[in-house]
Design a protein around this motif. Structure first.
Motif, PDB file in Angstrom:
ATOM      1  N   VAL A   1      -2.141   4.652   6.177  1.00  0.00           N
ATOM      2  CA  VAL A   1      -2.411   3.276   6.537  1.00  0.00           C
ATOM      3  C   VAL A   1      -1.689   2.939   7.840  1.00  0.00           C
ATOM      4  O   VAL A   1      -0.528   3.286   8.048  1.00  0.00           O
ATOM      5  CB  VAL A   1      -1.999   2.308   5.401  1.00  0.00           C
ATOM      6  CG1 VAL A   1      -0.497   2.341   5.135  1.00  0.00           C
ATOM      7  CG2 VAL A   1      -2.472   0.884   5.713  1.00  0.00           C
TER       8      VAL A   1
ATOM      9  N   SER B   1       1.844  -8.111  -4.009  1.00  0.00           N
ATOM     10  CA  SER B   1       0.677  -7.398  -3.500  1.00  0.00           C
ATOM     11  C   SER B   1      -0.579  -8.079  -4.046  1.00  0.00           C
ATOM     12  O   SER B   1      -0.768  -8.176  -5.266  1.00  0.00           O
ATOM     13  CB  SER B   1       0.697  -5.932  -3.938  1.00  0.00           C
ATOM     14  OG  SER B   1      -0.442  -5.248  -3.449  1.00  0.00           O
TER      15      SER B   1
ATOM     16  N   CYS C   1       0.837  -1.203   0.000  1.00  0.00           N
ATOM     17  CA  CYS C   1       0.000   0.000   0.000  1.00  0.00           C
ATOM     18  C   CYS C   1       0.871   1.253   0.000  1.00  0.00           C
ATOM     19  O   CYS C   1       1.860   1.331   0.729  1.00  0.00           O
ATOM     20  CB  CYS C   1      -0.915  -0.012   1.229  1.00  0.00           C
ATOM     21  SG  CYS C   1      -2.000   1.420   1.346  1.00  0.00           S
TER      22      CYS C   1
ATOM     23  N   TRP D   1     -10.921  -3.724   1.098  1.00  0.00           N
ATOM     24  CA  TRP D   1      -9.915  -4.448   0.313  1.00  0.00           C
ATOM     25  C   TRP D   1     -10.547  -4.957  -0.975  1.00  0.00           C
ATOM     26  O   TRP D   1     -11.609  -5.574  -0.971  1.00  0.00           O
ATOM     27  CB  TRP D   1      -9.366  -5.616   1.137  1.00  0.00           C
ATOM     28  CG  TRP D   1      -8.399  -6.503   0.386  1.00  0.00           C
ATOM     29  CD1 TRP D   1      -7.348  -6.119  -0.381  1.00  0.00           C
ATOM     30  CD2 TRP D   1      -8.422  -7.937   0.352  1.00  0.00           C
ATOM     31  NE1 TRP D   1      -6.695  -7.209  -0.896  1.00  0.00           N
ATOM     32  CE2 TRP D   1      -7.328  -8.350  -0.459  1.00  0.00           C
ATOM     33  CE3 TRP D   1      -9.236  -8.906   0.927  1.00  0.00           C
ATOM     34  CZ2 TRP D   1      -7.042  -9.694  -0.705  1.00  0.00           C
ATOM     35  CZ3 TRP D   1      -8.954 -10.255   0.687  1.00  0.00           C
ATOM     36  CH2 TRP D   1      -7.874 -10.637  -0.126  1.00  0.00           C
TER      37      TRP D   1
ATOM     38  N   MET E   1      -5.612  -4.502  -3.663  1.00  0.00           N
ATOM     39  CA  MET E   1      -5.301  -3.173  -3.146  1.00  0.00           C
ATOM     40  C   MET E   1      -6.236  -2.798  -2.002  1.00  0.00           C
ATOM     41  O   MET E   1      -7.368  -3.281  -1.903  1.00  0.00           O
ATOM     42  CB  MET E   1      -5.417  -2.122  -4.258  1.00  0.00           C
ATOM     43  CG  MET E   1      -6.835  -1.858  -4.732  1.00  0.00           C
ATOM     44  SD  MET E   1      -6.927  -0.749  -6.164  1.00  0.00           S
ATOM     45  CE  MET E   1      -6.131   0.698  -5.524  1.00  0.00           C
TER      46      MET E   1
ATOM     47  N   ILE F   1      -6.081   6.045   2.076  1.00  0.00           N
ATOM     48  CA  ILE F   1      -7.089   4.998   2.009  1.00  0.00           C
ATOM     49  C   ILE F   1      -8.322   5.382   2.819  1.00  0.00           C
ATOM     50  O   ILE F   1      -8.270   6.256   3.682  1.00  0.00           O
ATOM     51  CB  ILE F   1      -6.535   3.655   2.519  1.00  0.00           C
ATOM     52  CG1 ILE F   1      -6.086   3.788   3.986  1.00  0.00           C
ATOM     53  CG2 ILE F   1      -5.419   3.152   1.621  1.00  0.00           C
ATOM     54  CD1 ILE F   1      -5.797   2.469   4.654  1.00  0.00           C
TER      55      ILE F   1
END
Length: 842
Positions: free
Chosen positions: A101, A137, A96, A109, A140, A156
């Motif tokens: 975060v 990853s 991320c 998610w 996201m 986020i």
């Protein structure tokens, strides 16, 4: 009107208003709405966009070993996403880049294999597990923008509502929703249905459920007097007839920022873009209650006032004032708008849109909340004039109730305190005129059943109405006394109650019985029949009918010598070239001549049946009178001396028409100043010395003649051009059935009669005398006669005399006439003309 099913559910559940609005599923609800509430244009499954997006908990968050601005997060999805690799602890790795975060956060998610919501309607972007700087990853962690909930993508989204890992994200903020788009025009008379609260009530009513509005909406917050702090704010209302209620309250020390995710999600679901917490509150409450609100930056208002305190005045605009509205557009006011202003300048258009100079932004510390009630007609006119069809204008043009203002303001204050931590001032400014109480309607049960074809009982009728919060009292004789709730401004007469009962009961339950029908033929519309006869006569004579616009440009009015002050000006014209009602028909026809000549048509006649309007010419009800007119123009684009002056070409067509409808005794007089306004305005397009007024039995029925020289030059008309305009209603009143004559068994004798008279002697005066003389002389001998004018001639250089020639036809029903008899008859006519007018026979 976009209706959120989840928003309706939330209102019903939170305030225990009613049961679930969708007990049988979305399809059944949409069908019910379509049959009893309004046409459904579209149904959008909002939750489809968020399928696969789940709630996850950030268990750990470490810096990425190979990137300064990235973090490696281990998240817990509750093990619900099966096709993603989990570690031994059941956690999923996600890289991320958001600076906000942190471990412990609940986030949204988007796993691999799912589409990013914001891209679904454009170019869908499907995520996959991929390596970023050496670390895999899996999907996201999403921001507001990626979730299509706002424009912010600097960090986020951190869930601020109760949620569990693995729970579908859409459930947390009501995004598992259906948006039902109902056609706006179905609610033209229903202001309450432009809010979720009103729709929730209607959905309950049409499904036979009881609905009770929340206490905060029903509780009367109105206080007869308010102590206002005039040191902070001065509020005045100069137009109480157009603004029956205007409320304001100051809130100090607000903190402007993003609104809570619940409000942002609710707005996003119905396609309203979140701005900030203050603006979002006004939009949220407008969508919930149908009452528009507006927020001002108090300090900006104070700075724009001439005194040390903020000044607010509701007044009419002054012509030429300018206002920079939200969005940066500048509008020039015409003087017919209701505006909100300080003592120095305009702040906003009442009921339509606020101004940019006082908008709430990130630097705002103190605000003024406005909840007003604006006249629907004034609001509509302002919106149409400036092309500002805002959500506020849409609602105010439906006749909002002023009784809800205090309730909505109180709720707005509660929201502002919760969302921004502000401190409301004690002063509530409530400027109101005498408000009309909720309407009461008295009717009979039989009146309702007779019109619906039903047999409802008084108890059933009462229940249907009380489900949607009417108050009903039943009398001993099945009479009903019905008190409408304050938000139902459309209930006025018993027929409104009939419509309400029919809709709530369900039109599909009405008996399918055909009404008794009278098979007698419809009565003829004499006006239409008469106009069709005019068309037939003119068409058979070679004329061509055209249709021109009822609206014209000011330039055509001015070219015709007329004044635009006599014409009605259309403020919201379809085109800049169609801004005025026309004053007469003929100029519109003359405008078409040059185009047709260019196309190669050298000789033609055009005519039109239409209406004109002139300021000051009113009907019996003092309304603008619709003047039914017939206009014709005759033109020739080549030289032929035998055809004479163009005046006679138009006159010939006109007399052919008049004779065809049974009107014979007409006379022509020079145009003078004695005409009334409607003909005086029309005559401005006519050359006075080459035109005439048409009389029938001393009543003016029209004009005939040539256009003014100026009009000819500007419109590039051929020199041989004439026009006529007639009052159709006058013709209709005077028309006579056709007269039939038997054909003579004996041949007629035809001769020409030519008389030389003074140039000052009128043609009609001389012709009428000839006809009268022929009639008087023929009676004793049983002759029949006809007269037709051949020409009027004036020798070059002779300014005193003119020669008029007629073709005379004489016959007898029982024998053949001799030439000597006819000569004797015409000699006597000529002798009489010599005595009367000193006329010489040529």
């Amino acid at each position: 009107m976009k209706v959120s099913v989840n928003w309706i559910r939330e209102i019903n559940k939170k305030y225990q208003c009613s049961a679930d609005p969708m007990p049988k599923g979305i399809d059944a609800l949409v069908e019910k709405i379509g049959s009893q509430l309004g046409a459904v244009e579209e149904v959008v499954d909002v939750g489809k966009k968020y399928r696969g997006v789940v709630v996850a908990k950030v268990v750990s968050c470490e810096k990425h070993p190979n990137a300064d601005k990235l973090s490696v997060c281990m998240i817990d999805d509750g093990g619900v996403v099966k096709k993603v690799r989990h570690d031994s602890k059941g956690l999923v790795q996600v890289v991320c880049g958001a600076p906000n975060v942190k471990a412990g956060q609940m986030v949204a998610w988007i796993p691999p294999g799912q589409t990013v919501p914001v891209t679904i309607d454009k170019d869908p972007m499907v995520l996959e597990a991929r390596e970023i700087r050496g670390k895999v990853s899996n999907g996201m962690i999403a921001s507001l923008k990626e979730l299509s909930l706002g424009d912010d993508h600097t960090g986020i989204l951190v869930i601020d509502q109760p949620a569990k890992p693995g729970q579908p994200f859409a459930e947390v903020y009501g995004l598992d929703d259906y948006i039902i788009d109902i056609e706006n025009k179905m609610f033209t008379h229903r202001p309450d249905c432009f809010g979720m609260l009103g729709i929730a009530r209607e959905l309950a009513g049409i499904q036979g459920m009881v609905f009770r509005s929340p206490n905060w909406y029903l509780g009367d917050k109105t206080i007869s007097t308010h102590k206002t702090d005039n040191q902070l704010l001065s509020v005045k209302n100069q137009v109480p007839m157009l603004v029956p209620r205007f409320m304001m309250q100051i809130v100090k020390n607000v903190k402007v920022g993003p609104s809570s995710l619940g409000i942002q999600a609710a707005l996003a679901r119905v396609a309203v873009r979140p701005i900030n917490n203050i603006v979002d509150i006004t939009n949220y409450l407008m969508l919930e209650t149908a009452q528009p609100l507006h927020a001002y930056d108090y300090d900006k208002v104070k700075a724009l006032s001439a005194t040390s305190k903020a000044q607010i005045t509701v007044r009419m605009a002054r012509r030429g004032e300018k206002l920079k509205i939200l969005g940066g557009k500048e509008v020039t006011l015409g003087g017919q708008e209701v505006v909100i202003a300080t003592d120095r300048l305009v702040l906003g258009l009442g009921g339509v849109m606020g101004g940019a100079d006082t908008e709430v932004d990130e630097n705002t510390k103190n605000i003024i909340l406005e909840v007003g009630n604006f006249d629907m007609n004034a609001t509509r006119k302002t919106a149409m004039t400036h092309g500002l069809f805002t959500d506020a204008a849409t609602r105010f043009t439906k006749n909002q109730s002023p009784w809800q203002n205090d309730r909505v303001l109180a709720r707005a204050i509660d929201f502002v305190i919760h969302e921004s931590g502000g401190l409301p001032a004690r002063s509530v400014y409530d400027l109101k005129s005498k408000l009309a109480p909720p309407s009461q309607v008295k009717t009979k049960l039989g009146f309702i059943n007779d019109r619906l074809g039903l047999n409802l009982s008084a108890t059933q009728t009462k229940q249907l109405l009380e489900n949607v919060e009417f108050k009903v009292e039943i009398g001993s004789d099945d009479s009903l006394r019905i008190i409408a709730p304050f938000w139902r401004t459309d209930i006025v007469i018993p027929e409104d109650i009939v419509e309400e009962i029919g809709r709530l009961y369900g039109y599909d339950h009405l008996p399918l019985k055909l009404p008794t029908r009278d098979h007698s033929p419809a009565k003829l519309n004499q006006s239409l029949v008469f106009k069709n006869k005019i068309r037939q006569i003119l068409s058979s004579a070679g004329a061509n009918e055209v249709l021109t616009y009822s609206f014209v440009d000011s330039s055509l009015i001015q070219k015709a010598g007329q004044n635009t002050k006599d014409a009605y000006h259309i403020r919201n014209a379809l085109s800049p070239d169609l801004q005025y009602y026309r004053l007469s028909l003929a100029p519109s026809l003359l405008e078409k001549i040059h185009t047709n000549v260019k196309e190669g048509f050298d000789k033609f006649v055009l005519f039109e049946l239409g209406r004109t309007h002139i300021k000051g010419v009113l009907d019996e009800e003092k309304l603008p009178k619709e003047l039914d007119r017939l206009a014709l123009v005759a033109t020739k684009n080549y030289s032929n001396q035998e055809e004479g002056a163009p005046y006679f070409a138009a006159k010939k067509q006109l007399e052919n028409l008049l004779h065809g409808i049974g009107i014979y005794k007409i006379r022509y007089e020079p145009i003078d100043s004695k005409l009334d306004k409607q003909w005086k305005v029309t005559a401005q397009a006519y050359e006075p010395k080459r035109s005439a007024i048409i009389y029938h039995k001393d009543e003016v029925i029209g004009l005939v003649g040539e256009p003014t020289q100026v009009l000819k030059q500007i419109l590039k008309l051929p020199s041989f051009t004439a026009q006529a305009e007639i009052d159709i209603n006058a013709l209709l009143m005077q028309t006579q059935p056709p007269t039939y004559y038997s054909l003579n068994r004996f041949p007629s004798v035809e001769q020409d009669l030519c008389l030389r008279t003074s140039i000052n002697l009128g043609y009609s005066q001389l012709t009428d005398f000839i006809l009268k003389s022929l009639g008087d002389l023929s009676k004793g001998h049983g002759y029949t006669h006809w007269l037709r004018t051949l020409d009027i001639y004036q020798k070059p250089g002779d300014k005193k005399l003119k020669q008029t020639t007629w073709h005379v036809v004489i016959a007898h029903p029982d024998r053949t006439l001799t030439t000597a008899e006819v000569n004797t008859l015409l000699d006597k006519v000529a002798a009489a003309a010599k005595v009367k007018f000193k006329a010489e026979r040529v």
